[in-house]
Structure formats: structure tokens, C-alpha cells
Design a protein around this motif. Structure first.
Motif, short mmCIF file in Angstrom:
data_model
loop_
_atom_site.label_atom_id
_atom_site.label_comp_id
_atom_site.label_asym_id
_atom_site.label_seq_id
_atom_site.Cartn_x
_atom_site.Cartn_y
_atom_site.Cartn_z
N PHE A 88 0.83 -1.21 0.00
CA PHE A 88 0.00 0.00 0.00
C PHE A 88 0.86 1.26 0.00
CE2 PHE A 88 -2.59 -3.21 2.23
CZ PHE A 88 -3.69 -3.23 1.39
N TYR A 89 0.36 2.31 -0.65
CA TYR A 89 1.02 3.61 -0.57
C TYR A 89 0.77 4.18 0.82
CZ TYR A 89 1.47 3.41 -5.66
OH TYR A 89 1.80 3.03 -6.93
N PRO A 90 1.82 4.32 1.65
CA PRO A 90 1.61 4.69 3.05
C PRO A 90 1.02 6.08 3.26
CG PRO A 90 3.95 4.76 2.49
CD PRO A 90 3.24 4.13 1.33
N VAL A 95 -9.74 5.97 2.10
CA VAL A 95 -10.66 6.21 0.98
C VAL A 95 -9.90 6.34 -0.33
CG1 VAL A 95 -12.25 7.90 -0.03
CG2 VAL A 95 -12.50 7.24 2.37
N GLU A 96 -8.77 7.03 -0.31
CA GLU A 96 -7.97 7.18 -1.53
C GLU A 96 -7.44 5.84 -2.01
OE1 GLU A 96 -6.22 11.72 -0.85
OE2 GLU A 96 -5.19 10.00 0.05
N LEU A 97 -7.03 4.98 -1.08
CA LEU A 97 -6.54 3.66 -1.46
C LEU A 97 -7.65 2.80 -2.05
CD1 LEU A 97 -4.18 2.91 1.56
CD2 LEU A 97 -3.48 3.06 -0.83
N ILE A 98 -8.83 2.85 -1.45
CA ILE A 98 -9.96 2.08 -1.99
C ILE A 98 -10.31 2.57 -3.38
CG2 ILE A 98 -12.44 1.64 -1.74
CD1 ILE A 98 -11.99 1.56 1.29
N ASN A 99 -10.34 3.88 -3.58
CA ASN A 99 -10.65 4.42 -4.91
C ASN A 99 -9.59 4.03 -5.93
OD1 ASN A 99 -13.02 5.59 -4.02
ND2 ASN A 99 -12.05 7.55 -3.53
N LEU A 100 -8.33 3.96 -5.48
CA LEU A 100 -7.25 3.54 -6.37
C LEU A 100 -7.46 2.09 -6.83
CD1 LEU A 100 -4.44 3.83 -7.69
CD2 LEU A 100 -3.44 3.17 -5.48
N LEU A 120 -14.03 0.51 10.06
CA LEU A 120 -12.99 1.53 9.89
C LEU A 120 -13.54 2.84 9.35
CD1 LEU A 120 -10.02 -0.59 8.44
CD2 LEU A 120 -10.14 0.47 10.71
N VAL A 121 -14.84 3.06 9.47
CA VAL A 121 -15.43 4.29 8.94
C VAL A 121 -14.79 5.52 9.58
CG1 VAL A 121 -17.54 5.68 8.89
CG2 VAL A 121 -17.63 3.28 8.27
N ASP A 122 -14.53 5.43 10.88
CA ASP A 122 -13.97 6.60 11.58
C ASP A 122 -12.51 6.87 11.19
OD1 ASP A 122 -13.27 4.20 12.84
OD2 ASP A 122 -12.86 5.19 14.74
N LYS A 123 -11.91 5.94 10.44
CA LYS A 123 -10.52 6.12 10.00
C LYS A 123 -10.43 6.44 8.52
CE LYS A 123 -9.13 4.84 14.11
NZ LYS A 123 -8.57 5.81 15.06
N ALA A 124 -11.55 6.77 7.90
CA ALA A 124 -11.61 6.92 6.44
C ALA A 124 -10.59 7.90 5.89
CB ALA A 124 -13.02 7.35 6.02
N PHE A 128 -2.73 5.43 5.72
CA PHE A 128 -2.50 4.02 6.04
C PHE A 128 -1.34 3.87 7.03
CE2 PHE A 128 -0.44 -0.06 5.27
CZ PHE A 128 -1.51 -0.92 5.44
N LYS A 129 -0.29 4.65 6.86
CA LYS A 129 0.91 4.51 7.69
C LYS A 129 0.66 4.85 9.16
CE LYS A 129 2.65 9.19 6.76
NZ LYS A 129 3.77 9.99 6.20
N ASP A 130 -0.43 5.60 9.42
CA ASP A 130 -0.70 6.05 10.79
C ASP A 130 -1.60 5.10 11.57
OD1 ASP A 130 0.83 8.34 10.33
OD2 ASP A 130 -0.89 9.45 9.53
N MET A 131 -1.98 3.98 10.99
CA MET A 131 -2.91 3.07 11.65
C MET A 131 -2.18 2.01 12.46
SD MET A 131 -6.11 2.62 9.11
CE MET A 131 -5.27 1.47 8.04
N SER A 132 -2.93 1.42 13.39
CA SER A 132 -2.37 0.33 14.21
C SER A 132 -2.32 -0.96 13.40
CB SER A 132 -3.24 0.12 15.45
OG SER A 132 -4.48 -0.46 15.09
N GLY A 133 -1.67 -1.97 13.97
CA GLY A 133 -1.55 -3.26 13.28
C GLY A 133 -2.89 -3.89 12.97
#
Length: 252
Positions: A88-90, A95-100, A120-124, A128-133
Motif C-alpha cells: 500500500f502507498y503509506p 478512501v484514496e486507497l480504496i478508490n485507487l 474503519l469508517v472513523d478512520k476513512a 495508512f501509515k498512521d494506523m495500528s496493526g
């Protein structure tokens, strides 16, 4: 039961080394099928061949009626493969990754609806790089669903997750199967395989040494006279942890 994947006498050689030594098995439509084994057993090679990511040396693979040799493009259209985080592009948001990926698949997707499915709606808008495992793993699984696949492949989906995140990912996998998708997973956690899988194939040194439901394998071992050195209790330490800390989606 309808067979959705058929593997017959599959072999993969690297020079003189036989990584997969003529294995045969079937996966049924709508089941959670586990492929287990120690490192180097040939699990990943087998799955990568079915996923059209690696060439086989010989044998036959049929996926939903499509022959791997003749119709690999058709197979790609009906499967979803869990990407490792490096895929994934970090710096892009979820939302941008899903659209990609939606654009790459040429498949229109409601990004928020997909994120809702994996909590994960609240993380939309988060990168990506800022999320937990646990969040990264749930998102990774979400991306396997973009092309509405008949089959998804999950490679050790809960490795490195804390018990809460692991149990929540189990719930997600069961939910995906309940909506009609066949799930094939690898894991080194035997409790995970026992909890999730309808059937498992155990591989070692390139061969399948056992294929059955977890319950039947366990009953067969007990019937042989096997006894644990430590008394089995009605719960384990992970159950205690979950009971005390709760199973709600808390992320670091």
C-alpha cells in the motif's frame, strides 16, 4: 457440496529441490479452509500457484471451473488476495486507497460502505501509515473484497496482533464467509485454525500429511490414547484476557 477449487498432483520444483511434491485436495464452496504447516512446508508456494502468482511445474488446478493453464485471467477476476502492508502507498488515506484499487479493478465501490464492513469508517481520512496493526490488517482484508470475489486468500492474517484485535479479525472472517465468500487461510496459530476452519490440510516437506475437519483430527488423536501432560481447562489464558479487558474495538 460444490467444489470451488480442485488441485490434482500439483508439483513445484526449483532446480533439483521439490517444494511441492504432487499434492491433491479440494476446497468446497462457502467453507473456511486452512492450509497449515511449519515454515518451508510449501504452503505459500501452493497458494501462490492457485492465485496465479507463481508458475507450477506440473499438475492441474481448477478454480471455479477455470483451468489455471488456459484461463488464468478469469481466475484473477474472481479471487481476492490479502496484500502485505508493503503493498500500500503509506501516504494515502483509506478512501484514496480504496478508490485507487477500485480503478485498477474497474469495479465501482462505495468506499464508506466497505470501511463500515470492517469497522474503519472513523478512520476513512487517516493515512495508512498512521494506523495500528489491527486496523491495517482489517483494511488489508477489505481490499480483497473490492472486486466482489468468490474466494479470498488470507496469509497469516492475525500475526502480531493483540488478543482483542485477533478475536475481532476472527469475527470479520466469519462474517465474510457468512455472505457467501469462500475463505482460504494460512496461520501458525492452531487455536485460530480450530476456531475458524471447517477443514484443514496439514503440509510438511511439500506433502499433505492430513486433511480433515479440526474436530475429527482431534478426536482421532484422543482415540489413539494421546493424553496432554497438563489438564485441559474449560478456558485458556486468552479467554481470561478478553473477559477482563473486553472485546470492543480499541486501537492504539
Amino acid at each position: 457440496m460444490n467444489t470451488i477449487i480442485s488441485v490434482k498432483d500439483l508439483k513445484k520444483n526449483y532446480g533439483n529441490f521439490e517444494a511441492v511434491k504432487g499434492i491433491s485436495f479440494e476446497v468446497y464452496e462457502g467453507e473456511i479452509f486452512g492450509l497449515l504447516g511449519p515454515n518451508g512446508a510449501g504452503k505459500s508456494t501452493t497458494l501462490e500457484i492457485i492465485e496465479t502468482l507463481r508458475d507450477k511445474s506440473s499438475g492441474e488446478v481448477i478454480v471455479n471451473g477455470f483451468n489455471l493453464d488456459k484461463q488464468p485471467g478469469e481466475i484473477k477476476k474472481i479471487i481476492g488476495v490479502q496484500l502485505q502492508t508493503s503493498g500500500f502507498y503509506p501516504g494515502l488515506s483509506l478512501v484514496e486507497l480504496i478508490n485507487l484499487f477500485s480503478g485498477l479493478y474497474n469495479e465501482p465501490v462505495d468506499a464508506m460502505e466497505l470501511l463500515q464492513r470492517v469497522n474503519l469508517v472513523d478512520k476513512a481520512k487517516n493515512k495508512f501509515k498512521d494506523m495500528s496493526g489491527g486496523q491495517k490488517q482489517r483494511f488489508s482484508i477489505a481490499t480483497t473484497l473490492i472486486n466482489k470475489p468468490k474466494i479470498i486468500f488470507l496469509d497469516e492474517p492475525t500475526t502480531g496482533l493483540d488478543p482483542q484485535a485477533r478475536r475481532n479479525l476472527w469475527d470479520l472472517i466469519v462474517d465474510i464467509r457468512s455472505k457467501g465468500t469462500t475463505v482460504i487461510l494460512t496461520t501458525h496459530y492452531m487455536d485460530e485454525a480450530e476456531q475458524l476452519c471447517d477443514r484443514i490440510a496439514i503440509m510438511d516437506e511439500g506433502r499433505i500429511i492430513k486433511l480433515d475437519s479440526p474436530d475429527k483430527m482431534i478426536d482421532e488423536l484422543v482415540a489413539s490414547g494421546f493424553e496432554r501432560t497438563k489438564q485441559v481447562k474449560a478456558a485458556n489464558l486468552e479467554d481470561v484476557f478478553i473477559h477482563l479487558t473486553g472485546k470492543d474495538l480499541r486501537e492504539e
